[in-house]
Scaffold this motif. Structure first.
Motif, PDB file in Angstrom:
ATOM      1  N   THR A 102      47.450 -22.383 -60.779  1.00 44.88           N
ATOM      2  CA  THR A 102      48.281 -21.170 -60.751  1.00 44.88           C
ATOM      3  C   THR A 102      48.728 -20.840 -59.336  1.00 44.88           C
ATOM      4  OG1 THR A 102      47.074 -20.320 -62.670  1.00 44.88           O
ATOM      5  CG2 THR A 102      48.368 -18.739 -61.407  1.00 44.88           C
ATOM      6  N   LEU A 103      47.835 -21.026 -58.364  1.00 47.51           N
ATOM      7  CA  LEU A 103      48.183 -20.755 -56.969  1.00 47.51           C
ATOM      8  C   LEU A 103      49.280 -21.692 -56.465  1.00 47.51           C
ATOM      9  CD1 LEU A 103      44.774 -20.021 -55.213  1.00 47.51           C
ATOM     10  CD2 LEU A 103      46.754 -18.500 -55.396  1.00 47.51           C
ATOM     11  N   VAL A 104      49.287 -22.917 -56.939  1.00 49.16           N
ATOM     12  CA  VAL A 104      50.325 -23.864 -56.532  1.00 49.16           C
ATOM     13  C   VAL A 104      51.669 -23.503 -57.158  1.00 49.16           C
ATOM     14  CG1 VAL A 104      51.071 -26.274 -56.697  1.00 49.16           C
ATOM     15  CG2 VAL A 104      48.693 -25.737 -56.107  1.00 49.16           C
ATOM     16  N   LEU A 105      51.645 -23.104 -58.422  1.00 48.43           N
ATOM     17  CA  LEU A 105      52.897 -22.882 -59.152  1.00 48.43           C
ATOM     18  C   LEU A 105      53.496 -21.491 -58.942  1.00 48.43           C
ATOM     19  CD1 LEU A 105      52.033 -24.601 -62.566  1.00 48.43           C
ATOM     20  CD2 LEU A 105      53.349 -25.534 -60.656  1.00 48.43           C
ATOM     21  N   ALA A 106      52.652 -20.486 -58.776  1.00 48.72           N
ATOM     22  CA  ALA A 106      53.143 -19.104 -58.725  1.00 48.72           C
ATOM     23  C   ALA A 106      54.171 -18.878 -57.618  1.00 48.72           C
ATOM     24  CB  ALA A 106      51.970 -18.134 -58.585  1.00 48.72           C
ATOM     25  N   PRO A 107      53.937 -19.304 -56.370  1.00 49.67           N
ATOM     26  CA  PRO A 107      54.955 -19.057 -55.336  1.00 49.67           C
ATOM     27  C   PRO A 107      56.299 -19.719 -55.634  1.00 49.67           C
ATOM     28  CG  PRO A 107      52.853 -19.669 -54.334  1.00 49.67           C
ATOM     29  CD  PRO A 107      52.739 -19.952 -55.807  1.00 49.67           C
ATOM     30  N   ARG A 108      56.275 -20.814 -56.403  1.00 50.43           N
ATOM     31  CA  ARG A 108      57.517 -21.523 -56.700  1.00 50.43           C
ATOM     32  C   ARG A 108      58.251 -20.963 -57.920  1.00 50.43           C
ATOM     33  NH1 ARG A 108      55.316 -27.809 -56.105  1.00 50.43           N
ATOM     34  NH2 ARG A 108      54.364 -27.559 -54.027  1.00 50.43           N
ATOM     35  N   LEU A 109      57.506 -20.485 -58.904  1.00 49.98           N
ATOM     36  CA  LEU A 109      58.119 -20.118 -60.181  1.00 49.98           C
ATOM     37  C   LEU A 109      58.345 -18.621 -60.366  1.00 49.98           C
ATOM     38  CD1 LEU A 109      56.200 -22.534 -62.605  1.00 49.98           C
ATOM     39  CD2 LEU A 109      58.410 -22.866 -61.493  1.00 49.98           C
ATOM     40  N   LEU A 110      57.540 -17.794 -59.719  1.00 57.74           N
ATOM     41  CA  LEU A 110      57.686 -16.357 -59.919  1.00 57.74           C
ATOM     42  C   LEU A 110      58.821 -15.810 -59.071  1.00 57.74           C
ATOM     43  CD1 LEU A 110      54.016 -15.020 -60.063  1.00 57.74           C
ATOM     44  CD2 LEU A 110      55.510 -15.720 -61.926  1.00 57.74           C
ATOM     45  N   PRO A 111      59.641 -14.924 -59.623  1.00 54.40           N
ATOM     46  CA  PRO A 111      60.729 -14.338 -58.844  1.00 54.40           C
ATOM     47  C   PRO A 111      60.199 -13.340 -57.826  1.00 54.40           C
ATOM     48  CG  PRO A 111      60.606 -13.319 -61.003  1.00 54.40           C
ATOM     49  CD  PRO A 111      59.603 -14.438 -61.007  1.00 54.40           C
ATOM     50  N   ALA A 112      60.891 -13.230 -56.717  1.00 52.12           N
ATOM     51  CA  ALA A 112      60.501 -12.262 -55.695  1.00 52.12           C
ATOM     52  C   ALA A 112      60.763 -10.845 -56.211  1.00 52.12           C
ATOM     53  CB  ALA A 112      61.293 -12.511 -54.413  1.00 52.12           C
TER      54      ALA A 112
ATOM     55  N   ALA B 128      40.239  -8.936 -60.109  1.00 51.36           N
ATOM     56  CA  ALA B 128      40.943  -8.747 -61.385  1.00 51.36           C
ATOM     57  C   ALA B 128      41.848  -7.531 -61.337  1.00 51.36           C
ATOM     58  CB  ALA B 128      39.927  -8.614 -62.517  1.00 51.36           C
ATOM     59  N   VAL B 129      41.431  -6.496 -60.597  1.00 53.75           N
ATOM     60  CA  VAL B 129      42.249  -5.294 -60.453  1.00 53.75           C
ATOM     61  C   VAL B 129      43.573  -5.618 -59.770  1.00 53.75           C
ATOM     62  CG1 VAL B 129      42.399  -3.140 -59.136  1.00 53.75           C
ATOM     63  CG2 VAL B 129      40.395  -3.610 -60.513  1.00 53.75           C
ATOM     64  N   VAL B 130      43.528  -6.502 -58.762  1.00 51.67           N
ATOM     65  CA  VAL B 130      44.752  -6.885 -58.061  1.00 51.67           C
ATOM     66  C   VAL B 130      45.634  -7.767 -58.936  1.00 51.67           C
ATOM     67  CG1 VAL B 130      45.688  -8.014 -56.003  1.00 51.67           C
ATOM     68  CG2 VAL B 130      43.553  -6.720 -55.850  1.00 51.67           C
ATOM     69  N   LEU B 131      45.026  -8.667 -59.705  1.00 51.33           N
ATOM     70  CA  LEU B 131      45.766  -9.668 -60.468  1.00 51.33           C
ATOM     71  C   LEU B 131      46.335  -9.141 -61.783  1.00 51.33           C
ATOM     72  CD1 LEU B 131      46.618 -12.586 -61.208  1.00 51.33           C
ATOM     73  CD2 LEU B 131      44.250 -12.995 -61.934  1.00 51.33           C
ATOM     74  N   PHE B 132      45.473  -8.567 -62.621  1.00 49.78           N
ATOM     75  CA  PHE B 132      45.829  -8.341 -64.020  1.00 49.78           C
ATOM     76  C   PHE B 132      47.005  -7.377 -64.225  1.00 49.78           C
ATOM     77  CE2 PHE B 132      45.177  -7.021 -68.438  1.00 49.78           C
ATOM     78  CZ  PHE B 132      44.953  -8.248 -69.041  1.00 49.78           C
ATOM     79  N   PRO B 133      47.085  -6.240 -63.506  1.00 50.94           N
ATOM     80  CA  PRO B 133      48.202  -5.318 -63.780  1.00 50.94           C
ATOM     81  C   PRO B 133      49.574  -5.900 -63.467  1.00 50.94           C
ATOM     82  CG  PRO B 133      46.429  -4.203 -62.579  1.00 50.94           C
ATOM     83  CD  PRO B 133      46.126  -5.665 -62.551  1.00 50.94           C
ATOM     84  N   GLN B 134      49.632  -6.926 -62.637  1.00 47.61           N
ATOM     85  CA  GLN B 134      50.941  -7.478 -62.265  1.00 47.61           C
ATOM     86  C   GLN B 134      51.569  -8.276 -63.408  1.00 47.61           C
ATOM     87  OE1 GLN B 134      51.252  -5.907 -59.624  1.00 47.61           O
ATOM     88  NE2 GLN B 134      49.053  -5.730 -59.204  1.00 47.61           N
ATOM     89  N   VAL B 135      50.744  -8.752 -64.329  1.00 49.77           N
ATOM     90  CA  VAL B 135      51.269  -9.619 -65.394  1.00 49.77           C
ATOM     91  C   VAL B 135      52.249  -8.849 -66.279  1.00 49.77           C
ATOM     92  CG1 VAL B 135      50.663 -11.048 -67.379  1.00 49.77           C
ATOM     93  CG2 VAL B 135      49.179 -11.037 -65.356  1.00 49.77           C
ATOM     94  N   LEU B 136      51.801  -7.748 -66.829  1.00 51.37           N
ATOM     95  CA  LEU B 136      52.681  -6.957 -67.691  1.00 51.37           C
ATOM     96  C   LEU B 136      53.872  -6.408 -66.915  1.00 51.37           C
ATOM     97  CD1 LEU B 136      50.367  -4.915 -70.100  1.00 51.37           C
ATOM     98  CD2 LEU B 136      52.043  -6.654 -70.697  1.00 51.37           C
ATOM     99  N   ALA B 137      53.631  -6.000 -65.674  1.00 52.88           N
ATOM    100  CA  ALA B 137      54.721  -5.455 -64.869  1.00 52.88           C
ATOM    101  C   ALA B 137      55.814  -6.506 -64.661  1.00 52.88           C
ATOM    102  CB  ALA B 137      54.188  -4.966 -63.530  1.00 52.88           C
ATOM    103  N   LEU B 138      55.435  -7.744 -64.364  1.00 52.61           N
ATOM    104  CA  LEU B 138      56.426  -8.802 -64.156  1.00 52.61           C
ATOM    105  C   LEU B 138      57.153  -9.163 -65.450  1.00 52.61           C
ATOM    106  CD1 LEU B 138      54.422 -11.033 -61.656  1.00 52.61           C
ATOM    107  CD2 LEU B 138      56.649  -9.981 -61.213  1.00 52.61           C
ATOM    108  N   ILE B 139      56.441  -9.123 -66.575  1.00 53.30           N
ATOM    109  CA  ILE B 139      57.106  -9.361 -67.863  1.00 53.30           C
ATOM    110  C   ILE B 139      58.147  -8.280 -68.126  1.00 53.30           C
ATOM    111  CG2 ILE B 139      56.763  -9.356 -70.360  1.00 53.30           C
ATOM    112  CD1 ILE B 139      54.124 -10.808 -69.912  1.00 53.30           C
ATOM    113  N   GLN B 140      57.774  -7.036 -67.873  1.00 52.61           N
ATOM    114  CA  GLN B 140      58.697  -5.923 -68.106  1.00 52.61           C
ATOM    115  C   GLN B 140      59.904  -6.001 -67.168  1.00 52.61           C
ATOM    116  OE1 GLN B 140      58.582  -3.473 -70.452  1.00 52.61           O
ATOM    117  NE2 GLN B 140      56.786  -4.430 -71.355  1.00 52.61           N
ATOM    118  N   LEU B 141      59.678  -6.416 -65.928  1.00 54.41           N
ATOM    119  CA  LEU B 141      60.752  -6.421 -64.931  1.00 54.41           C
ATOM    120  C   LEU B 141      61.729  -7.570 -65.103  1.00 54.41           C
ATOM    121  CD1 LEU B 141      58.792  -5.476 -61.678  1.00 54.41           C
ATOM    122  CD2 LEU B 141      60.588  -4.124 -62.781  1.00 54.41           C
TER     123      LEU B 141
END
Length: 478
Positions: free
Chosen positions: A171-181, A102-115
């Motif tokens: 989520t694992l199937v969709l994330a590599p395709r939909l999330l921006p680098a 959860a430590v690896v996953l959760f902080p990235q959500v808000l960061a990606l929304i902000q970015l």
């Protein structure tokens, strides 16, 4: 993209709240002591608290997209480990690993929304984020109770963890395709010594507090508490030295020179020390004391989370209309009174608890908690410079999780008593719940005292023409 990110926020939040309703089933199936089961709940928060600041740094180091995908994979895998646990200590270890995921996953959500959301679209994304996390809190006990009661394939409490698998795999199937680098940030250094000292100190503190009572306080529990008394001050001294030398630190001690932050942290800790602990003793009262099924228990407790979500969404309008301090005072006073009002319901026996009256009081307490959380956190961070906000947010997140883990340990001691009984009858459950309510009232009173002190600190700095209770913008202090 947004749906994928919200799934990443939903799973870790749901997992924290869904476990409470599974406590009686896990206790019976795994033949665990009450202290061991408390550790199943608390260890997730312990690991998260020890590493949450590091999680944001990993996103900078690896790139947010890669960290999100890795965190999702780890969280899904560790959920499967929890569901397959053959005994309670396997489950405890798997829950610790799940907290790390959860430590690896959760902080990235808000960061990606902000970015990746422009300012015009960001409010909509943040509302969706609030609904996802609030929905996970609101439905966690209900979903858990439904799955456990249905008992498909005879898996009982294991569905509380298996529910993460389909969400995680999609989520694992969709994330590599939909999330921006996202690019990596070079030159980052981790405070490895600080992480190790803090994590080890927290383990040495919380493990004996949760498992020691049911084990009869053997010598190893006292030695662990002694070790915590050495390591946690050593961590703080290390952080102070590292900060003085200009090195990267896990939790900057210099931030505590901001009086409002220091006072606000104590207030936040007093509130968070009651949240998961209240759900824990509620599940024991309703299932082992009152004899309700997990589904019935989830239905009774769902008004608490529904009230929380409704008040959370209305908190901005309330503070804009009445002022932050005034809303916080009214909500905390009402919350304290709500805990105290439950005493008459458990004076006789858990078997005679008036469930509808309890559900109403839970809704009131949930609404008051929802009205407090976001405004209080905003108030605590209000006086910081922009360059301090990131570190202070990490410090605040750590304090929240530490308070939750320690609060759960303490209320377990209070509820079960020195005897460490795991099997509860209706009388014992009512007695333990009354003791737990006393703890909740005292901690809620401590939050009120902290808010009064925080208000006094702000009043001492407010310009003469500024009205009392008004919310001020964050000062630039450039």
């Amino acid at each position: 993209m947004l749906a994928v990110l919200l799934a990443g926020a939903f799973m870790p939040t749901l997992d924290f709240f869904i476990v409470s309703v599974a406590v009686p089933s896990m206790t019976e199936d795994l033949r665990a002591t009450s202290g061991e089961i408390e550790l199943v709940v608390a260890v997730y928060a312990i690991v998260y608290a020890g590493l949450v600041v590091l999680g944001g740094r990993l996103g900078d180091h690896w790139g947010r997209k890669k960290a999100f995908v890795a965190g999702t994979a780890l969280f899904t895998a560790t959920s499967a480990m929890c569901a397959s646990a053959p005994d309670v200590w396997w489950l405890i270890c798997a829950r610790a690993l799940q907290g790390g995921a959860a430590v690896v996953l959760f902080p990235q959500v808000l960061a990606l929304i902000q970015l990746h959301y422009p300012p015009t679209a960001r409010p909509r994304a943040m509302r969706a984020y609030g609904l996802a996390t609030g929905g996970a809190m609101a439905t966690g006990q209900l979903i858990g109770g439904l799955l456990i009661s249905l008992d498909w394939l005879g898996l009982s409490w294991r569905w509380a963890f298996l529910v993460n698998l389909p969400v995680g795999l999609v989520t694992l199937v969709l994330a590599p395709r939909l999330l921006p680098a996202t690019s990596r940030l070079g030159g980052l250094r981790f405070d490895r010594t600080g992480v190790l000292l803090f994590a080890a100190g927290m383990v040495l503190l919380v493990v004996p507090l949760t498992a020691g009572r049911s084990a009869g306080w053997p010598v190893w529990t006292l030695l662990m508490l002694l070790g915590a008394a050495v390591l946690l001050p050593a961590f703080w001294l290390w952080e102070r030295r590292a900060e003085t030398l200009g090195h990267d630190v896990l939790l900057p001690p210099g931030l505590l020179r901001v009086t409002a932050l220091r006072t606000g942290l104590l207030t936040v800790c007093a509130v968070y020390a009651t949240m998961s602990s209240a759900l824990y003793i509620l599940a024991l009262l309703l299932q082992q004391g009152r004899g309700l099924t997990p589904l019935e228990s989830g239905l009774v407790s769902s008004p608490l989370m529904a009230g929380f979500c409704a008040a959370s969404m209305a908190s901005s309008a309330l503070t804009a209309r009445w002022g932050t301090i005034r809303v916080l005072k009214v909500a905390l006073w009402t919350r304290t009174a709500g805990f105290a009002a439950q005493f008459p319901l458990v004076l006789a026996s858990a078997g005679t608890v008036n469930v509808p009256a309890l559900a109403v009081l839970l809704a009131v307490n949930g609404a008051c908690t929802g009205a407090v959380m976001a405004p209080l956190l905003g108030l605590v961070l209000e006086d910081l410079r922009p360059d301090q906000a990131g570190a202070a947010s990490g410090l605040l997140a750590t304090a929240q999780q530490v308070a939750g883990a320690v609060g759960l340990s303490v209320i377990g001691i209070v509820f079960h008593g020195a005897g460490g009984h795991t099997a509860l009858d209706a009388q014992r459950a009512a007695t333990g719940y009354r003791h737990g309510l006393l703890y909740l009232v005292l901690m809620s009173g401590a939050a009120l005292a902290g808010l009064a002190l925080l208000s006094r600190v702000r009043d001492g700095r407010r310009p003469a023409e500024e009205p009392a209770g008004a919310s001020r913008p964050v000062p630039s202090q450039d």
